[in-house]
Each structure stands twice: as structure tokens, then as C-alpha cells.
Design a protein around this motif. Structure first.
Motif, short mmCIF file in Angstrom:
data_model
loop_
_atom_site.label_atom_id
_atom_site.label_comp_id
_atom_site.label_asym_id
_atom_site.label_seq_id
_atom_site.Cartn_x
_atom_site.Cartn_y
_atom_site.Cartn_z
N LEU A 89 -12.51 1.17 5.65
CA LEU A 89 -12.41 2.42 6.40
C LEU A 89 -11.98 3.54 5.46
N VAL A 90 -12.39 4.77 5.78
CA VAL A 90 -11.97 5.91 4.96
C VAL A 90 -10.44 5.97 4.90
N SER A 91 -9.79 5.61 5.99
CA SER A 91 -8.33 5.66 6.06
C SER A 91 -7.66 4.59 5.19
N ASP A 92 -8.43 3.67 4.64
CA ASP A 92 -7.86 2.69 3.70
C ASP A 92 -7.64 3.28 2.31
N SER A 93 -8.16 4.47 2.07
CA SER A 93 -7.98 5.12 0.77
C SER A 93 -6.50 5.32 0.50
N ALA A 94 -6.04 4.74 -0.59
CA ALA A 94 -4.60 4.75 -0.92
C ALA A 94 -4.42 4.06 -2.26
N LEU A 95 -3.16 3.93 -2.66
CA LEU A 95 -2.79 3.23 -3.90
C LEU A 95 -2.26 1.86 -3.52
N VAL A 114 0.85 -1.19 0.00
CA VAL A 114 0.00 0.00 0.00
C VAL A 114 0.89 1.24 0.00
N GLN A 115 0.44 2.26 -0.72
CA GLN A 115 1.18 3.52 -0.77
C GLN A 115 0.25 4.67 -0.43
N TYR A 116 0.57 5.39 0.63
CA TYR A 116 -0.16 6.60 1.00
C TYR A 116 0.51 7.79 0.32
N PRO A 117 -0.19 8.91 0.18
CA PRO A 117 0.35 10.06 -0.56
C PRO A 117 1.73 10.48 -0.06
N ASN A 118 2.62 10.68 -1.01
CA ASN A 118 3.98 11.16 -0.73
C ASN A 118 4.77 10.25 0.20
N ARG A 119 4.47 8.97 0.16
CA ARG A 119 5.19 7.99 0.95
C ARG A 119 5.65 6.85 0.06
N GLY A 120 6.56 6.03 0.59
CA GLY A 120 6.97 4.83 -0.11
C GLY A 120 5.93 3.73 0.04
N LEU A 121 6.26 2.55 -0.47
CA LEU A 121 5.34 1.42 -0.38
C LEU A 121 5.51 0.72 0.95
#
Lengths: 114, 113
Positions: free
Chosen positions: A82-88, A37-44
């Protein structure tokens, strides 16, 4: 040649509903499969892996994935989003040909709406 | 926890410059990797190293070189930066065990003007 396909660019789901992010693969030999999983402006960040054994593997943050050899698939699932699961989300495979390389899919953006 | 640290989060350079991206890992991993990430293309492997001073080309090595003089440090070098090298660059490390995942740094967003 080894390859990974994530057929959906984006998956939309309502909070509290189950989610599935799809992944199919093609490798020679036995596959080693990973989800990141990758959150904005972070690594995998590593979520889970399938190496051998049970077809259903459990990972971080309540995610699980089901390995299906006949369909060459490794879909990521969660019973209640969860809303917090939103990611790439990225699926990756390492073939059983003694290579250190991981082959990544193109990624699926998950959007969980409140 | 494994820590992979990339020296810069954001970097702006000019066309033709020689650019160095640094990566350090603290888990004594043998393998280290450099990827670039572009929208819709996923991650593409540039180079990887399986030991000190050892390296192998990945899928898109053209225009890049690498250096691994110490086990914990893996550098990516853009010999003469071009605008098509504007991208997110991710470093990763892993042990030699086949069943272990790669661990990633937070990335360097590089812009070539």
C-alpha cells in the motif's frame, strides 16, 4: 561480534505488488529478531518478532517475515503493498548471550508508488 | 498500550550548554534505553539502564551521561553540547523478558548551534 545488515538503502515497489525488505544477521547463540517501522518524525513502531517456532511469523499491518537459519536471514514481506506502507524499516537482533541490547541495521526506505 | 513520552519533540541549544533530555514510560518496565539516530547509521545505543540507579554504557557513551532516579524516568544529559551531537534522540523501554520488544518514544530532534 553481533551485526545486522540491510543491503538495500531503498526499495521501490508499485502499489498492489508484493514487497520484500532484506535483512541478514550474525549473532552468537540463538537469535531473537525484530522488525520495526518508522514514519516521518515519529519513533520506531514494533511490527513483528521471531523468537522460536514457525519460520514464518505474522505481524501488524499485514506484514510477515521469514526466518532462514541456514542463510541467517529474516526478510520482511507483504503480499500486496500500500502507498501508506512507505516508511523507513529497521531490522534488529538480540543475541542469545543474555544481553539486553538490540543491534539495529542501518534501515531501508520503502517507497510504494501509486 | 505502552506509552513512552519524550519531553521535547524539537530542541535548539548552543555549543557548551548542558542539555537534559527526559523520557518517561508508563508500563513499569525495568529496562530503558537512549539511542541516537543518524542517516545511514541506523540506531546507536548511548546508554541503557536495567534498574533504578543502574546504568551501562552503550556503543557511543562519550560526551553523554544518564540518570535514573525513578523507575519510570530516564534522563540523558549532554554535559557540554557540541555540534556533532546534533541528531535525533530516541528513548525506549522494555521488560526483562527476552522475547519482548523495545517500545519507543517519538524522539527529540536536537540541534546544537
Amino acid at each position: 561480534a553481533q551485526s545486522v545488515a540491510q543491503p538495500e538503502d531503498q526499495v521501490n515497489v508499485a502499489e498492489g505488488n508484493p514487497l520484500t525488505v532484506k535483512c541478514t544477521y550474525s549473532v552468537s547463540g540463538n537469535p531473537y529478531l525484530f522488525w520495526y517501522v518508522q514514519y516521518p518524525n515519529r519513533g520506531l513502531q514494533f511490527l513483528l518478532k521471531y523468537i522460536t517456532g514457525d519460520n514464518l511469523v505474522k505481524g501488524s499491518y499485514g506484514f510477515e517475515a521469514e526466518f532462514n537459519k541456514s542463510q541467517t536471514s529474516f526478510h520482511l514481506k507483504k503480499p500486496s503493498a500500500l502507498v501508506s506502507d512507505s516508511a523507513l524499516y529497521f531490522c534488529a537482533v538480540r543475541g542469545g548471550d543474555s544481553s539486553y541490547k538490540l543491534i539495529f541495521g542501518s534501515g531501508t526506505r520503502l517507497l510504494v508508488r501509486p | 498500550d505502552v506509552k513512552v513520552t519524550q519531553s521535547s519533540r524539537y530542541l535548539v541549544k548552543r555549543t557548551g550548554e548542558k542539555v537534559f533530555l527526559e523520557c518517561v514510560q508508563d508500563m513499569d518496565h525495568e529496562n530503558m534505553f537512549w539511542y541516537r539516530q543518524d542517516p545511514g547509521l541506523g540506531l546507536r545505543l548511548i546508554y541503557f539502564s536495567y534498574d533504578v540507579k543502574m546504568k551501562e554504557k552503550g556503543d557511543i557513551p562519550e560526551g553523554y551521561s544518564v540518570s535514573r532516579e525513578k523507575k519510570e524516568r530516564f534522563s540523558l544529559i549532554l554535559e557540554s553540547a557540541s555540534t556533532n551531537q546534533t541528531s535525533m534522540y530516541l528513548c525506549a523501554s522494555s521488560s526483562r523478558a527476552w522475547n519482548q520488544p523495545q517500545h519507543f518514544g517519538d524522539g527529540t530532534r536536537l540541534s546544537i548551534l
